[in-house]
Scaffold this motif. Structure first.
Motif, PDB file in Angstrom:
ATOM      1  N   PHE A   1       1.252  -1.192  -0.204  1.00 40.92           N
ATOM      2  CA  PHE A   1      -0.108   0.211   0.054  1.00 40.92           C
ATOM      3  C   PHE A   1       0.308   1.129  -0.052  1.00 40.92           C
ATOM      4  N   TYR A   2       2.343   0.552   1.007  1.00 45.67           N
ATOM      5  CA  TYR A   2       2.883   2.238   1.176  1.00 45.67           C
ATOM      6  C   TYR A   2       3.173   1.892  -0.581  1.00 45.67           C
ATOM      7  N   ARG A   3       3.675   1.147  -1.141  1.00 42.59           N
ATOM      8  CA  ARG A   3       4.580   1.754  -2.400  1.00 42.59           C
ATOM      9  C   ARG A   3       3.759   2.401  -4.043  1.00 42.59           C
ATOM     10  N   GLN A   4       2.838   2.387  -2.914  1.00 43.75           N
ATOM     11  CA  GLN A   4       0.960   3.126  -3.600  1.00 43.75           C
ATOM     12  C   GLN A   4       0.353   4.557  -3.918  1.00 43.75           C
ATOM     13  N   LEU A   5       0.581   4.712  -2.606  1.00 45.54           N
ATOM     14  CA  LEU A   5       0.019   5.699  -2.082  1.00 45.54           C
ATOM     15  C   LEU A   5       1.558   7.019  -1.809  1.00 45.54           C
ATOM     16  N   ALA A   6       2.685   6.153  -1.916  1.00 50.07           N
ATOM     17  CA  ALA A   6       3.698   7.695  -0.768  1.00 50.07           C
ATOM     18  C   ALA A   6       3.871   8.360  -2.583  1.00 50.07           C
ATOM     19  N   PRO A   7       3.956   7.676  -3.654  1.00 53.08           N
ATOM     20  CA  PRO A   7       3.908   8.905  -5.159  1.00 53.08           C
ATOM     21  C   PRO A   7       2.559   9.854  -5.364  1.00 53.08           C
ATOM     22  N   VAL A   8       1.673   9.243  -4.376  1.00 52.75           N
ATOM     23  CA  VAL A   8       0.619  10.520  -4.573  1.00 52.75           C
ATOM     24  C   VAL A   8       1.083  11.860  -3.249  1.00 52.75           C
ATOM     25  N   VAL A   9       1.612  11.199  -2.090  1.00 60.40           N
ATOM     26  CA  VAL A   9       1.425  12.283  -1.207  1.00 60.40           C
ATOM     27  C   VAL A   9       3.166  13.487  -1.952  1.00 60.40           C
ATOM     28  N   ALA A  10       4.086  12.248  -2.266  1.00 64.73           N
ATOM     29  CA  ALA A  10       5.008  13.440  -3.401  1.00 64.73           C
ATOM     30  C   ALA A  10       4.271  13.981  -4.483  1.00 64.73           C
ATOM     31  N   ALA A  11       3.300  13.683  -5.449  1.00 61.91           N
ATOM     32  CA  ALA A  11       3.033  15.218  -5.612  1.00 61.91           C
ATOM     33  C   ALA A  11       2.854  16.878  -5.168  1.00 61.91           C
ATOM     34  N   VAL A  12       2.852  16.211  -4.013  1.00 57.96           N
ATOM     35  CA  VAL A  12       1.907  17.721  -3.337  1.00 57.96           C
ATOM     36  C   VAL A  12       3.295  18.692  -3.316  1.00 57.96           C
ATOM     37  N   LYS A  13       5.066  17.936  -4.191  1.00 54.20           N
ATOM     38  CA  LYS A  13       5.952  18.749  -4.220  1.00 54.20           C
ATOM     39  C   LYS A  13       6.212  18.927  -2.941  1.00 54.20           C
ATOM     40  N   CYS A  14       6.024  18.699  -1.728  1.00 57.26           N
ATOM     41  CA  CYS A  14       6.651  19.295  -0.449  1.00 57.26           C
ATOM     42  C   CYS A  14       7.872  18.101   0.373  1.00 57.26           C
ATOM     43  N   GLY A  15       9.025  19.090  -0.001  1.00 58.64           N
ATOM     44  CA  GLY A  15      10.286  18.485   1.094  1.00 58.64           C
ATOM     45  C   GLY A  15       9.560  17.803   2.328  1.00 58.64           C
ATOM     46  N   HIS A  16       9.042  18.654   3.295  1.00 57.37           N
ATOM     47  CA  HIS A  16       8.738  18.144   4.954  1.00 57.37           C
ATOM     48  C   HIS A  16       7.600  17.608   4.662  1.00 57.37           C
ATOM     49  N   THR A  17       7.338  16.681   3.084  1.00 59.29           N
ATOM     50  CA  THR A  17       5.962  16.012   3.759  1.00 59.29           C
ATOM     51  C   THR A  17       5.745  14.530   2.929  1.00 59.29           C
ATOM     52  N   ARG A  18       5.793  13.603   4.023  1.00 61.49           N
ATOM     53  CA  ARG A  18       6.226  11.612   3.149  1.00 61.49           C
ATOM     54  C   ARG A  18       5.024  11.153   3.803  1.00 61.49           C
ATOM     55  N   LEU A  19       5.117  10.325   3.118  1.00 59.86           N
ATOM     56  CA  LEU A  19       4.125   9.189   3.939  1.00 59.86           C
ATOM     57  C   LEU A  19       5.756   7.806   4.675  1.00 59.86           C
ATOM     58  N   VAL A  20       5.359   7.386   5.414  1.00 60.28           N
ATOM     59  CA  VAL A  20       6.846   6.662   6.495  1.00 60.28           C
ATOM     60  C   VAL A  20       6.165   5.039   6.181  1.00 60.28           C
ATOM     61  N   TYR A  21       7.424   4.412   6.266  1.00 56.91           N
ATOM     62  CA  TYR A  21       6.781   2.631   5.919  1.00 56.91           C
ATOM     63  C   TYR A  21       7.667   2.508   7.437  1.00 56.91           C
ATOM     64  N   PRO A  22       7.397   2.363   8.962  1.00 56.41           N
ATOM     65  CA  PRO A  22       8.114   2.078   9.512  1.00 56.41           C
ATOM     66  C   PRO A  22       8.919   0.848   9.637  1.00 56.41           C
TER      67      PRO A  22
END
Length: 517
Positions: free
Chosen positions: A84-105
């Motif tokens: 799920f991370y691999r599919q969602l992380a690119p969507v979050v990255a589309a905001v283009k904010c270096g401080h915003t990211r999805l984290v897989y713990p």
């Protein structure tokens, strides 16, 4: 009675920790039903829309909605948290904010397990360090003598996957600020192996296709077990000498702890004088946020010394500085600019502090402390938080005009920057550039020139998949903006680091800075 109570509390805490760890690991490994995935997806979307102050700076609402809706419609099968991370992380990255990211713990491990992994040499790819140049990857250094022959090689493929495909996939998992590109290579220089494993999964061995000179060959990289060395028997004289040396080293380390230490044992804050060039000092500031830091002490000592030595040429090295304490940046600025100046604007957020508090991580200890200190925090918020047409803002010293400090340096300044000069470091560079203070050498900063979404940055726990969303809640900007939408601070003299220079340890940017002195 007291000892028994302490033992009982410790045992209970240990059992709770083990149970909690086991529950978490079960969740992170499990397959999650489409409905659960869609709920976590909705939390991410709502969190960004309602709370991220710059969510639509670089992507419009329709495009971002389309990305979330498209992913939502594809969630037909059960997925693990990593899938799920691999599919969602690119969507979050589309905001283009270096401080915003999805984290897989990742899987939680005990200290014993961590030590065992470390002693075994780690996973295969983690035994090497890499240099990433756009779509190419080179082996910069190795962690074992047995791998020395790999140093200097170009990696063409890993497990038959072309490196260009690997890099493209890795860069989709995180974002730079706006349209900047230098930050991507800078991050992968530090974490190429980590993002590879996030993209393709972990393995004890990897098949590397390598090229060195004109030869291409394959190498099976495996985890190398450490060789147990026999303990040398020391003489009483040697033991005595070592005790003295250890004592001296510990004393020196305690004395300089406020300057920090990097992975190679070098200080994060350092002031040196060039042995060849007269009246030239080099100040390295590799971080604005580390444990036991005392920036006020370091800057005051350094600039006092610079004045006493009558230094006419200062090289400020901000390369590799990912940011940190905004006040520390402002303090350094006040030693470099001799007029009163407002370093940042008001730190705006979409919602009030009381509404945002629900997004803080909530471990047991944090809950207890929150109950204790909540009344004090509430009073402080009511006094210092305000609202106007732009949103909610609170007091921050950098949003007010501040005077130069004693020992301010007015002479020649050169500033070294690169793609990992990020966040507060980029804002420092932007302010210096705005007042024409210094000649900038190197690469475009990874952080934005005008602003960034940062300040308070809680991690939002996604309840079903245990993933985390790092969500900045405030806008931090400079007061004198330029028409550089989505770009960083550009150098006056561009120097792109090459692998050839890295391999022979040649610092071209530093050479450029010293040239002509």
């Amino acid at each position: 009675m007291k000892t028994t109570l302490i033992t009982l509390l410790f045992t209970s805490s240990l059992l709770f920790s083990c149970t909690s760890k086991k529950t978490f690991n079960t969740k992170i490994r499990a397959k999650h039903a489409p409905a659960q995935l869609q709920k976590d997806l909705a939390i991410v979307k709502t969190s960004l829309e309602q709370n991220h102050p710059g969510v639509y700076w670089y992507i419009n609402k329709n495009n971002l909605d389309f990305k979330f809706d498209s992913l939502n419609n594809t969630l037909k099968d059960s997925l693990t948290s990593l899938e799920f991370y691999r599919q969602l992380a690119p969507v979050v990255a589309a905001v283009k904010c270096g401080h915003t990211r999805l984290v897989y713990p990742g899987i939680k491990t005990s200290k014993f397990q961590k030590d065992s992994i470390k002693k075994s040499g780690g996973f295969a790819l983690s035994q090497l360090s890499y240099f990433v140049d756009s779509n190419r990857v080179f082996i910069k250094s190795v962690g074992k003598k047995e791998l020395e022959s790999l140093k200097g090689s170009e990696v063409l493929a890993i497990d038959h996957i072309p490196v260009s495909n690997i890099i493209r996939k890795e860069k989709n998992l995180f974002a730079s600020d706006g349209y900047n590109q230098t930050f991507y290579d800078a991050v992968l220089n530090k974490s190429f192996d980590a993002y590879y494993y996030l993209s393709y999964g972990k393995s004890d061995s990897s098949n590397l296709t390598l090229k060195i000179n004109d030869s291409t060959y394959n190498y099976i990289l495996k985890t190398i077990k450490p060789v147990k060395q026999e303990k040398k028997i020391q003489t009483p004289e040697e033991i005595g000498e070592n005790k003295v040396t250890d004592k001296q080293e510990k004393k020196l380390k305690r004395k300089n702890i406020y300057k920090g230490i990097d992975k190679l044992g070098q200080p994060l804050l350092a002031l040196k004088y060039d042995s060849v060039l007269n009246n030239t000092a080099v100040m390295k500031v590799q971080s604005f946020g580390f444990e036991n830091a005392n920036f006020s002490k370091f800057f005051k000592e350094s600039f006092k010394e610079i004045e006493e030595k009558n230094i006419n040429h200062l090289i400020l090295d901000l390369r590799g500085n990912g940011g940190g304490n905004l006040m520390a940046c402002n303090r350094l600025f006040r030693y470099l600019y001799n007029k009163p100046y407002q370093f940042t604007g008001k730190p705006y957020s979409k919602n009030s502090y009381l509404k945002n508090i629900k997004y803080r991580d909530k471990p047991v200890l944090a809950k207890v402390l929150r109950v204790i200190f909540y009344p004090l925090g509430l009073v402080s918020t009511l006094i210092f938080e305000h609202k106007d047409s732009s949103g909610y803002y609170s007091y921050i010293p950098t949003a007010h005009q501040r005077k130069p400090l004693k020992y301010v340096y007015n002479k020649e300044l050169k500033v070294l920057i690169n793609g990992y000069s990020f966040s507060a470091t980029s804002l420092l560079s932007a302010n210096l550039k705005t007042v024409n203070r210094g000649v900038f050498i190197g690469e475009e900063t990874g952080g934005g020139y005008n602003q960034c979404s940062a300040g308070s940055m809680p991690f939002i726990n996604l309840p079903n998949t245990a993933l985390k969303l790092r969500l900045p809640l405030k806008v931090i900007d400079i007061t004198d903006k330029r028409s550089l939408t989505g770009r960083g601070v550009f150098p006056d003299v561009e120097v792109k680091e090459t692998f050839e220079d890295v391999l022979i340890k040649r610092d071209m940017a530093m050479e450029k800075a010293k040239k002509g002195k």
